[in-house]
Design a protein around this motif. Structure first.
Motif: not given
Length: 390
Positions: A48-55
């Protein structure tokens, strides 16, 4: 075990910007390339590639070269989360790739320590006979990290072979199952019904004696892809879910070959490099004084087997042949290059078998029995165009 290092390159290409070149977010193309095949080939592999909020910004398990479009906030940290699962491992690794910058290559290295693999292991040798009958015994043995067994080993009652991950060589017999001989009778009681893969045998390269895989629930033998040498016979027997034997593609010679009661196995293509069955004659008794001879090549009761084309590279004489009760077998063309069968031909009860021309060039034998097939040529017919039904 060969050092496993995974290099993951994330290529981020510039996307849309506003007129002030101060985009809050931008459309970008992201390409993930995994360089290490040993991870890609795992039965369950996901990232997975995630953003800083874990999305989750990207989820992909199948096409590692495919470009995906997504939106990222400029100067926002990007994370990669890697999930690794097979019969021996089940865990995840998370790494921060840093701030996003257009046209920048990101690199992440996952070490052997992350994967729970030692970079180097002391070569250790076990001498003696091993009869392992449950998972606890196998795991206790595996803690010793033996790379070579001088002797025989039989294994039964287990659900995984992960403890053997450092094993490279067995000098004697290797039975994935248990062999017992009660009351003087030879009884094959090989049982590993909960064994679904041979994960743990990826480093095995040599078996000095016979190799037998009996009564497992394996769907393939892919973990044997580094096995190059079998000094004795090869027996694949009663593996009800086995769909291919491609993991045996490096085997060039065996003493005997027995493929029996693998009900969904459609072909023998995994043996496409097998050149020699060197006619080692083995006998056994039923406890009442009767002596039986094991055929050099036996293909018996494989309900879905359509052909024997995977044996087309065999080019040396074999001692004896037994083919029986293969309900879907229609021809023997895969035996065209066998120059001679020296002692016996027994082919019976293959109900769809009407083409025997794969044996057309084989000289007559003293013991020849063909019956109960879709067509039953005599030895004289076998040498002519009557080798198959019109």
């Amino acid at each position: 075990m060969e050092r496993i290092i995974i290099i993951v390159f994330i290529l981020l290409f510039a996307g849309c910007k506003n007129d002030n070149d101060e985009a809050v977010s931008q459309e970008i193309e992201l390409c993930v390339i995994f360089k290490n095949e040993s991870i890609i080939k795992l039965s369950n592999f996901q990232f997975k590639i995630l953003d800083i909020e874990g999305n989750t910004l990207l989820l992909d398990r199948t096409d590692f070269d495919e470009k995906k479009s997504l939106k990222l906030v400029k100067q926002q940290p990007v994370f990669l989360e890697l999930y690794i699962k097979d019969d021996c491992r089940d865990f995840s690794i998370k790494r921060e790739l840093g701030l996003f910058v257009s046209n920048q290559t990101k690199e992440i290295v996952i070490s052997n320590d992350d994967l729970g693999i030692k970079d180097s292991v002391e070569e250790k040798v076990y001498e003696g006979y091993l009869n392992i009958s449950n998972q606890e015994e196998l795991d206790a043995f595996g803690l010793q990290n033996y790379s070579k067994i001088v002797g025989d080993i039989t294994i039964s009652g287990v659900n995984n072979l992960c403890s053997l991950k450092y094993l490279k060589e067995v000098t004697g017999f290797f039975g994935i199952g248990e062999h017992s001989s009660p009351d003087g009778n030879v009884v094959y009681a090989y049982r590993n019904p909960d064994l679904h893969t041979l994960s743990g045998l990826e480093n095995l390269s040599t078996v000095g004696g016979s190799l037998q895989v009996y009564f497992s629930s394996c769907i393939n033998l892919n973990e044997l892809s580094n096995l190059t040498s079998i000094g004795g016979g090869l027996s694949i027997y009663s593996n009800e879910l086995l769909t291919n034997i491609d993991g045996l593609s490096k085997i060039e010679k065996v003493a005997r070959l027995e493929i029996m009661s693998n009900n969904v196995l459609p072909d023998l293509n995994g043996l496409s490099n097998l050149e020699t069955i060197y006619s080692d004659i083995s006998t056994w008794t039923n406890g009442q004084g009767d002596i039986y001879e094991s055929p050099s090549l036996m293909i018996f009761a494989n309900a879905s087997l359509k052909n024997v084309d995977g044996l087309a590279k065999i080019k040396f004489p074999i001692n004896s042949l037994r083919i029986g009760k293969n309900d879907s077998l229609s021809n023997l063309n895969g035996l065209l290059n066998v120059p001679e069968i020296q002692a016996r031909i027994l082919i019976r009860e293959n109900t769809l078998l009407t083409d025997f021309c794969g044996l057309k060039g084989v000289p007559k034998v003293d013991r020849y029995y063909v019956g109960g097939n879709g067509y039953n040529p005599t030895q004289e017919q076998l040498a002519t165009d009557e080798c198959k039904e019109d």
